[in-house]
Write an enzyme that holds these catalytic residues in place. Structure first.
Site, PDB file in Angstrom:
ATOM      1  N   ASN A   1       0.757  -1.195   0.337  1.00 50.45           N
ATOM      2  CA  ASN A   1       0.003  -0.306  -0.048  1.00 50.45           C
ATOM      3  C   ASN A   1       0.852   1.615  -0.020  1.00 50.45           C
ATOM      4  OD1 ASN A   1       0.839  -0.386   2.522  1.00 50.45           O
ATOM      5  ND2 ASN A   1      -1.192   0.754   3.024  1.00 50.45           N
TER       6      ASN A   1
ATOM      7  N   CYS B   1       2.248   2.909   2.007  1.00 53.64           N
ATOM      8  CA  CYS B   1       2.755   4.308   3.311  1.00 53.64           C
ATOM      9  C   CYS B   1       3.951   2.105   3.476  1.00 53.64           C
ATOM     10  CB  CYS B   1       2.071   4.222   4.042  1.00 53.64           C
ATOM     11  SG  CYS B   1       1.397   5.827   4.047  1.00 53.64           S
TER      12      CYS B   1
ATOM     13  N   GLU C   1       3.396  -0.587   4.955  1.00 55.83           N
ATOM     14  CA  GLU C   1       2.692  -1.010   6.487  1.00 55.83           C
ATOM     15  C   GLU C   1       1.870  -2.790   6.317  1.00 55.83           C
ATOM     16  OE1 GLU C   1      -0.621   1.351   6.371  1.00 55.83           O
ATOM     17  OE2 GLU C   1       1.510   1.799   6.043  1.00 55.83           O
TER      18      GLU C   1
END
Length: 615
Positions: free
Chosen positions: A291, A293, A295
Site C-alpha cells: 500500500n 505507506c 505497512e
C-alpha cells in the site's frame, strides 16, 4: 492558531469524519462513533446490539481508532469503500492491458482507496513491441498516465490521492525509475520503492556485476539469442527464462539508489524476498507491492483493513513512580478490535469484484498501534533507551498474542478464512514463532484471519486522538506547526502540542516538577525526533517487527548535514536488523519540510501521502 488536544480532535472530526447529508447531520463525535459501531456490528449473525455497544465503548474512549475510510464511510449511503488502500492487479504488458489496469485504478481511487502498483511487468524503454512494430517507452513513461489520472480523480473531491509504485532491482529501467522524481513536480502523486532481493544485497556486498533482465518471451523471433537466466517474474507462478539486457555494478546501482534517497527522499526500499519468506500465505500468493505507506505488503487485488490501538490510553498513573502499562486492558481492547476489523470485511463495499474475492478469501486485517512515543514518555522512558525498546517489544508481544488468540476464537465461532490450509499455514516462520498454545489452537480450529498486524503511520487519526505521537514514530517536537486540510481542501496552519506533553503540563509539570530533559516545562524523559540518530529509529522498528506479521510504516529522519557514507550504513543496518523495508527522509529542495518545530526549525517528515492513505 494554537489548539489544545480536545480542540484539534474536534477540528479533525469536523473536517474529515463528520457525516453531513441532506437530511442528517451529526452533532458531535459520539454520533459518528454510534454510526460506525452500528454499521460494523451489523455483520454479526447474532447479538448485533451487544456488539454495537462494545464497539461503541471501544471507540468512545479513543482506545481504538479505525482507519479513516471506516470512520468516514461506515453507516452512510455513500458508494465508498471502508478499506484504506489496495494493491492493484498485474499490469499486462500491452496497450489494452495497461489501460484496463488504469481504469481499475481510477475506479478504486474514486471509491476512496489508495493504491499500490508493480510496474515491473512493463517492458523496458527501447525494446521493440514486435506485434505492433513499435518501440516501448518503458514503465516510467506510463507511470505519468497514472499520475495524471490521480490528479484528475482528486479534482472531484477533497481527499488527496495516494499511490505506491514499485520496480524490481533487476529491471532494465531501474536507473530511470530511481531518478524519476528528481525534477520538481514529476510523479508527485507517487511514493516509489525498489524491490530489493537478497541476491542483489549479496552482489552489493561482494561488489559483483548485476544482470538487468526481462522475460525472454517479450523479445521477438529475430532476437532470441544472448544470455538468459531464470527469474520468477511478477504474475508468473514459476521461474521463467529472462534475457540479460546488460550488466551493471551492483554496488554502483545501490549507491545510485541511496544517493537519490539521500538527495530526494525517493525511492524507498522493500526487502521483497524477506517479505515473501515471512508471509503467512507463502503457499498461495506472491507479493511485489505494498500500500502507499508500506505497512501492508499485499498480493494482486489485496486490501488494507486498518485500525490502531491508542497506547496513550493504556498508561496508568502517567508521569509518576507508579506509572505502568495496563496490559490486561490492552489485550481486551485488542480482542475487540480484531472482531471489529473482521466485521469490516463483511460490510464494506469493494470497487472491484477481484478485491472483494481476495479480501473475503484471506480475511487479512492490519491492527496496529499509535501513540507509542507518548506511552514511553508517560512511563518515564526515553525513546532511544534500551529499556524503552524492551517495553515496546513486550507491548507488541501482548497485542500480537491477544490478536492471534482472538482470531482463533473467531474461527471456532464463524469458520477459518477460506484459503487456510492447516499444514502449509503452520509452516510459516511467523506462525512457528508463536507460543505453543496458540499454534496448537490454530492446528485444532484454524484461524479467522490470515494476517492480523500492521503498524500504519496514522496521520489524521493520531490528531483525532488529541495529537498523540504518530504510529511508532518518536515525538516530532513538544510543539510544532502543521498544515491540515479542512473539509473544502483548504489548508490551515496550526501550532500543536504533543498529547503527552500536554498531559504533563496540566499535571506534574504544572506542579513544578523538573527532570533530566534539561528543558524547562518538559517531562524528564522527553526526547524529540531531532535528538535521535537514525540507528535509534531502526532499533525501535526492529524491536517490534518480530511481533508484526505484515509490516511497519516508519520514516527514519536524517539530519541535513548527515554524511552520505553514514547514510548508506543506515540501510545496511535495516537489512541486517531483519526489517522488511526502509524509508528515510532528509530535508531537500524538492520535498522540503512537512512539519516544522517552532523552537529549532528542524525538519520532520511523514510520507507524502500519509494522511491521504490513513486519514
Amino acid at each position: 492558531m494554537d489548539m489544545d488536544p480536545a480542540e484539534i480532535s474536534d477540528y479533525v472530526w469536523r473536517a474529515k469524519y463528520r457525516l453531513v447529508d441532506a437530511g442528517r447531520s451529526e452533532a458531535g463525535i459520539a454520533d459518528s462513533w454510534r454510526r460506525v459501531a452500528r454499521a460494523i456490528a451489523a455483520a454479526e449473525p447474532s447479538g448485533a446490539p451487544l456488539w454495537e455497544a462494545r464497539f461503541f465503548d471501544l471507540l468512545q474512549d479513543r482506545s481504538f481508532l479505525p482507519g479513516g475510510r471506516i470512520q468516514a464511510g461506515a453507516g452512510t449511503a455513500r458508494n465508498v469503500t471502508l478499506f484504506n488502500c489496495f494493491v492493484m492487479g498485474e499490469i499486462e504488458d500491452s496497450i489494452p492491458g495497461i489501460f484496463r489496469a488504469l481504469e481499475e485504478a481510477a475506479v478504486t481511487m474514486q471509491a476512496g482507496g489508495g493504491i499500490g502498483l508493480d510496474f515491473s511487468t512493463l517492458r523496458p524503454r527501447g525494446l521493440r513491441a514486435w506485434a505492433a512494430g513499435t518501440i516501448a517507452s518503458g514503465p516510467v513513461s506510463f507511470m505519468q498516465i497514472w499520475d495524471a489520472m490521480c490528479g484528475t480523480v482528486l479534482s472531484t473531491g477533497a481527499r488527496r490521492g495516494a499511490m505506491m509504485a514499485t520496480l524490481r532491482c533487476d529491471h532494465p529501467d531501474i536507473a530511470e525509475f530511481v531518478s524519476a522524481k528528481h525534477r520538481p513536480g514529476m510523479l508527485r502523486r507517487f511514493n516509489m520503492s525498489v524491490q530489493v532481493t537478497d541476491a542483489f544485497m549479496a552482489a552489493v556486498r561482494s561488489d559483483a556485476a548485476w544482470p538487468l533482465v526481462f522475460p525472454a518471451a517479450a523479445f521477438g523471433p529475430d532476437d532470441q539469442g544472448g544470455e538468459s537466466v531464470a527469474r520468477r517474474w511478477p504474475g508468473l507462478s514459476v521461474p521463467v527464462p529472462c534475457r540479460v539486457v546488460r550488466r551493471v555494478g551492483a554496488r554502483a546501482l545501490w549507491d545510485d539508489i541511496l544517493r537519490s534517497t539521500y538527495d530526494f527522499s525517493e525511492p524507498g526500499v522493500l526487502f521483497v524476498d524477506r517479505i515473501n519468506a515471512s508471509n503467512t500465505l507463502w503457499y498461495c500468493e506472491r507479493i511485489s507491492a505494498t500500500n502507499p505507506c508500506g505497512e501492508m505488503p499485499l498480493p494482486p487485488y489485496g486490501a488494507c483493513d486498518l485500525g490502531s490501538l491508542n497506547l496513550a490510553c493504556f498508561v496508568r498513573a502517567p508521569f509518576t513512580p507508579q506509572a505502568d502499562l495496563d496490559t490486561g486492558r490492552l489485550a481486551e481492547a485488542t480482542r475487540g478490535a480484531v472482531r471489529f476489523l473482521d466485521d469490516v470485511i463483511d460490510v464494506s463495499r469493494y470497487p472491484l469484484p477481484q478485491q472483494a474475492e481476495n479480501a473475503r478469501a484471506s480475511r487479512r486485517i492490519g491492527l496496529g498501534v499509535t501513540g507509542l512515543a507518548d506511552m514511553l514518555l508517560m512511563l518515564g522512558l526515553r525513546y532511544d533507551s534500551a529499556q524503552a525498546r524492551a517495553v515496546a517489544a513486550d507491548m507488541m508481544r501482548v497485542v500480537c498474542h491477544a490478536a492471534y488468540r482472538a482470531s482463533v476464537a473467531l474461527a471456532r465461532e464463524k469458520s477459518p478464512f477460506p484459503r487456510f490450509v492447516r499444514d502449509a499455514y503452520m509452516q510459516g516462520p511467523f506462525i512457528r514463532a508463536l507460543p505453543g498454545d496458540i499454534r496448537d489452537a490454530i492446528a485444532a480450529s484454524g484461524i479467522r484471519n490470515s494476517h492480523l498486524l500492521a503498524i500504519a503511520p496514522t496521520g489524521s487519526i493520531s490528531l483525532l486522538a488529541g495529537n498523540v505521537s504518530s504510529g511508532l514514530e518518536p515525538i516530532f517536537a513538544a510543539s510544532h506547526h502543521r498544515t491540515i486540510l479542512d473539509e473544502t481542501a483548504a489548508p490551515r496552519d496550526f501550532l500543536l502540542t504533543d498529547y503527552a506533553v500536554e498531559v504533563w503540563a496540566r499535571g506534574a509539570g504544572a506542579r513544578g516538577a523538573g527532570g533530566e530533559s534539561g528543558r524547562p516545562g518538559l517531562p524528564p524523559a522527553f526526547v524529540s525526533a531531532s535528538d535521535l540518530g537514525p540507528e535509534d529509529h531502526i532499533a525501535m522498528q526492529a524491536a517490534l517487527q518480530p511481533f508484526v506479521d505484515s509490516a511497519i510504516s516508519k520514516t527514519v529522519n536524517v539530519p541535513q548535514d548527515y554524511p552520505f557514507d553514514a547514510f548508506k550504513r543506515v540501510y545496511d543496518l535495516a537489512y541486517d536488523s531483519g526489517l522488511k523495508g526502509c524509508t528515510t527522509f532528509r530535508p531537500n529542495p524538492v520535498t522540503g519540510m512537512v512539519l516544522s518545530d517552532p523552537q529549532c526549525c528542524t525538519a520532520g517528515h511523514e510520507a507524502d501521502y500519509t494522511s491521504a492513505c490513513h486519514d
